[in-house]
Design an enzyme around this catalytic site. Structure first.
Site, PDB file in Angstrom:
ATOM      1  N   LYS A 252       0.880  -1.172   0.000  1.00  0.00           N
ATOM      2  CA  LYS A 252       0.000   0.000   0.000  1.00  0.00           C
ATOM      3  C   LYS A 252       0.911   1.214   0.000  1.00  0.00           C
ATOM      4  CE  LYS A 252      -3.460   2.631   2.363  1.00  0.00           C
ATOM      5  NZ  LYS A 252      -3.956   3.031   3.680  1.00  0.00           N
TER       6      LYS A 252
ATOM      7  N   GLY B 206      -8.674   9.252   9.542  1.00  0.00           N
ATOM      8  CA  GLY B 206      -9.042   9.338  10.956  1.00  0.00           C
ATOM      9  C   GLY B 206     -10.166  10.306  11.251  1.00  0.00           C
TER      10      GLY B 206
ATOM     11  N   ALA C   6      -9.848   5.598   4.051  1.00  0.00           N
ATOM     12  CA  ALA C   6      -9.736   6.782   4.912  1.00  0.00           C
ATOM     13  C   ALA C   6     -11.039   7.554   5.063  1.00  0.00           C
ATOM     14  CB  ALA C   6      -8.652   7.731   4.425  1.00  0.00           C
ATOM     15  N   GLY C   7     -11.320   7.874   6.298  1.00  0.00           N
ATOM     16  CA  GLY C   7     -12.432   8.768   6.598  1.00  0.00           C
ATOM     17  C   GLY C   7     -13.764   8.086   6.859  1.00  0.00           C
TER      18      GLY C   7
ATOM     19  N   ASN D 143     -10.005   1.560   9.492  1.00  0.00           N
ATOM     20  CA  ASN D 143      -9.130   1.336  10.645  1.00  0.00           C
ATOM     21  C   ASN D 143      -9.665   2.041  11.880  1.00  0.00           C
ATOM     22  OD1 ASN D 143      -7.076   0.844  12.428  1.00  0.00           O
ATOM     23  ND2 ASN D 143      -5.505   1.929  11.324  1.00  0.00           N
ATOM     24  N   THR D 144      -9.579   3.374  11.890  1.00  0.00           N
ATOM     25  CA  THR D 144      -9.922   4.140  13.095  1.00  0.00           C
ATOM     26  C   THR D 144     -11.304   3.790  13.644  1.00  0.00           C
ATOM     27  OG1 THR D 144      -8.600   5.946  12.220  1.00  0.00           O
ATOM     28  CG2 THR D 144     -10.061   6.467  14.046  1.00  0.00           C
TER      29      THR D 144
END
Lengths: 368, 253
Positions: B94, B155, B181-182, B203-204
């Site tokens: 990645k 995040g 992301a996001g 992830n977050t």
């Protein structure tokens, strides 16, 4: 350069403006999606004191979003306590009668061996300011020596010239911490009467030199106790804001050194309470979601146990503040007295109990 | 779906950062059904067999996707990717190049350069990028295995803020699209999948949830539901009013 910017901020009117902030200003700052420097003033003002619980909750949420439930571990290694400066508050000051010691290669490696056995991978090397014996050549040698053992090397020593920083970065230096101590020019003079450090402008431009040299991360801070902490902190936040806009490829971190008793100690002009320090840490996080916030072992066990959840992202433990202190703990040459003396093992358990993962490695030699 | 020579069933990719413990990370990732998990090269100690993170990812369903987080240009990225390939024995990478450590915005110029070079060296490159349809086409030409446009800043939990551009990318793309992301809630993941993304990376939102394991399951189901809806063809949205006296009735046949 920041020395021009710092002159644009008037101490007295800034102080008045902070102390005149109202509950309404604080509420506005808390409800906005993004905060500016005026909001930061409100958050560090006395008017924000009743909002501490709300600030703590917001700070925790913003920190977790960005950094997760993790805490970066680091450890300081003091290489020398030789110093040509007089700093009225410091245990290494030229006029303090203590034995002076600068570690040899062998002694450095002896320290490294113990530090590695404690599990650390991010190291902070610290010295006083003795340019002839502990100058850029000494640092270059030290970095070369310890590089094979650590993924991340930070340095907290005297301010240097840009070309010196370039050399050290090329040798493997990742981070530099330089605290202005106080942004109040007159008081700065009083507390630093002698030595190269007495040059306010050279010190206040250090981060510019670091930015131009292409450092990966730099740290800022104010020494709490010398001046009104709220006003001093505002300057530091303005400094951060200026640096972020100017050197956008650099990461930033803020530290919160509160003066502690040391050999040759002075009477403190302003004493910062625990409650105020929590307010400040939360204010920084609410103002800037991305900045790293760092905590040393100067603070007490209780304080450190609880601050993990409130916005701090990196923390040291089990530290010695004298050169050779890990290999020779009985010799007393320390810069300041450590409060939290718990072992790394014990402190890791504390972090885990708080629901956080202690992270030892978050950088790699291959980077940079 | 296929990435290079790897066949993957689960369309939920996951990250390994930000968890409150490695144990919890392992449980959440297993619950998510994810088969592709990202690992930051800077977080793992590749010399150490007992590395905390790697030990917990030692399950046959997990394909490790090393990321180059921390690099600031193409040169550093290529170097990091080669180290990761050697250490983790995978051609997957990645590609994350963010010279800006504050908002971690991907650098399109350096990313394109690095993709070209890594593809030539036989890597399966998954570049993290802005939702920029033109950049996606350039990356395809450079030999990318997929594109990973961001939904919102890393995040931020803000959801698919780049919706309009993702739609264009879906419309044009010849390679798989992974919205990265996001994504802060399962509904965001479902939205991205309904738009036609091939997968999402989360992830977050899982790591920082009160109950990461439960949240991982919620994302798993949302991704499946979103994909199913996309495959079933969503009905068009009726946003034109129907006038009570037709405006075109005057037209004779």
């Amino acid at each position: 350069m920041f020395k021009e910017e710092v002159n644009k901020i008037d101490w007295d009117s800034t102080k008045a403006s902070i102390y005149n902030k109202t509950a309404q200003d604080v509420e506005r700052a808390l409800s906005k999606p993004k905060r500016d420097l005026e909001d930061f003033k409100a958050l560090i003002s006395p008017a924000a004191a009743p909002y501490l619980e709300q600030m703590a909750a917001l700070s925790q949420k913003l920190t977790q979003e960005r950094f997760g439930k993790t805490i970066q571990m680091y450890i300081p290694m003091y290489l020398s306590n030789e110093c040509q400066n007089i700093c009225t508050y410091c245990g290494f000051s030229l006029d303090v009668k203590i034995d002076r010691k600068t570690l040899t290669d062998e002694e450095i490696l002896a320290e490294v061996k113990i530090i590695k056995s404690m599990g650390y991978d991010h190291i902070l090397i610290v010295t006083g300011e003795a340019n002839k014996t502990v100058g850029v050549d000494y640092f270059l040698n030290a970095i070369e020596l310890i590089k094979p053992y650590f993924s991340h090397i930070a340095m907290e020593v005297q301010p240097l010239d840009q070309e010196d920083y370039e050399k050290l970065i090329a040798a493997g230096l990742n981070t530099v911490l330089v605290y202005q101590e106080t942004y109040h020019k007159d008081d700065y003079k009083i507390h630093h009467p002698k030595g190269k450090k007495s040059n306010f402008d050279y010190r206040v431009d250090t981060h510019d030199r670091l930015g131009k040299a292409g450092i990966h991360k730099m740290g800022l801070g104010v020494l709490f106790g010398l001046e009104d902490w709220r006003t001093d902190t505002f300057y530091c936040a303005a400094h951060l804001d200026y640096l972020e806009r100017t050197y956008w490829k650099t990461k930033y971190s803020i530290s919160f050194p509160r003066l502690r008793p040391c050999a040759g100690g002075i009477e403190l002009k302003s004493v910062m309470t625990d409650r105020e320090l929590v307010q400040l840490i939360c204010a920084y996080r609410i103002f800037n979601q991305e900045v790293e916030l760092s905590m040393s072992t100067r603070e007490s066990e209780t304080f450190r146990n609880n601050i993990i959840k409130l916005g701090i992202t990196s923390i040291s433990a089990d530290s010695k503040t004298d050169p050779g202190g890990y290999a020779n703990p009985e010799v007393n040459l320390e810069q300041f007295e450590i409060d939290d003396k718990r072992s790394t093992e014990t402190f890791i358990e504390v972090i885990k109990q708080q629901g956080y993962e202690p992270v030892f490695k978050d950088w790699d030699l291959s980077l940079q | 779906m296929k990435l290079g020579d790897i066949e993957i069933q689960s369309r939920l990719f996951t990250g390994t950062g930000k968890f409150s413990s490695n144990q919890l990370m392992e449980e959440a990732l297993l619950a998510s059904g994810s088969e592709l998990v990202t690992v930051a090269l800077k977080r793992v100690d590749v010399q150490n067999e007992n590395d905390g993170i790697l030990r917990h990812l030692n399950h046959k369903q997990f394909n490790l996707l090393p990321n180059t987080s921390g690099v600031r240009n193409a040169k550093e990225a290529v170097f990091a990717a080669e180290l990761a390939r050697e250490a983790l024995e995978t051609n997957l990478v990645k590609l994350e190049i963010h010279p800006d450590p504050k908002y971690l915005m991907p650098d399109p110029i350096e990313t394109l350069k690095a993709t070209e070079e890594l593809a030539k060296k036989g890597f399966i490159v998954l570049p993290y990028i802005h939702a920029d349809p033109v950049l996606c086409k350039h990356l395809e030409d450079a030999g990318t295995a997929a594109v990973m446009p961001l939904g919102a800043p890393i995040g931020s939990n803000k959801g698919v803020r780049t919706r309009d551009f993702i739609e264009i990318i879906v419309d044009q793309s010849r390679v798989p699209i992974i919205v990265d992301a996001g994504l802060g809630a399962p509904s965001h993941a479902a939205e991205a999948m309904e738009l036609g993304a091939d997968a999402v990376l989360v992830n977050t939102a899982i790591a920082v949830a009160g109950d990461p394991v439960k949240m991982a399951i919620a994302f798993k189901q949302a991704v499946e539901a979103g994909r199913m809806a996309y495959e079933a063809k969503l009905g068009g949205i009726q946003n034109t009013a129907v006038a009570s006296s037709p405006l075109t009735s005057f037209l004779a046949d």
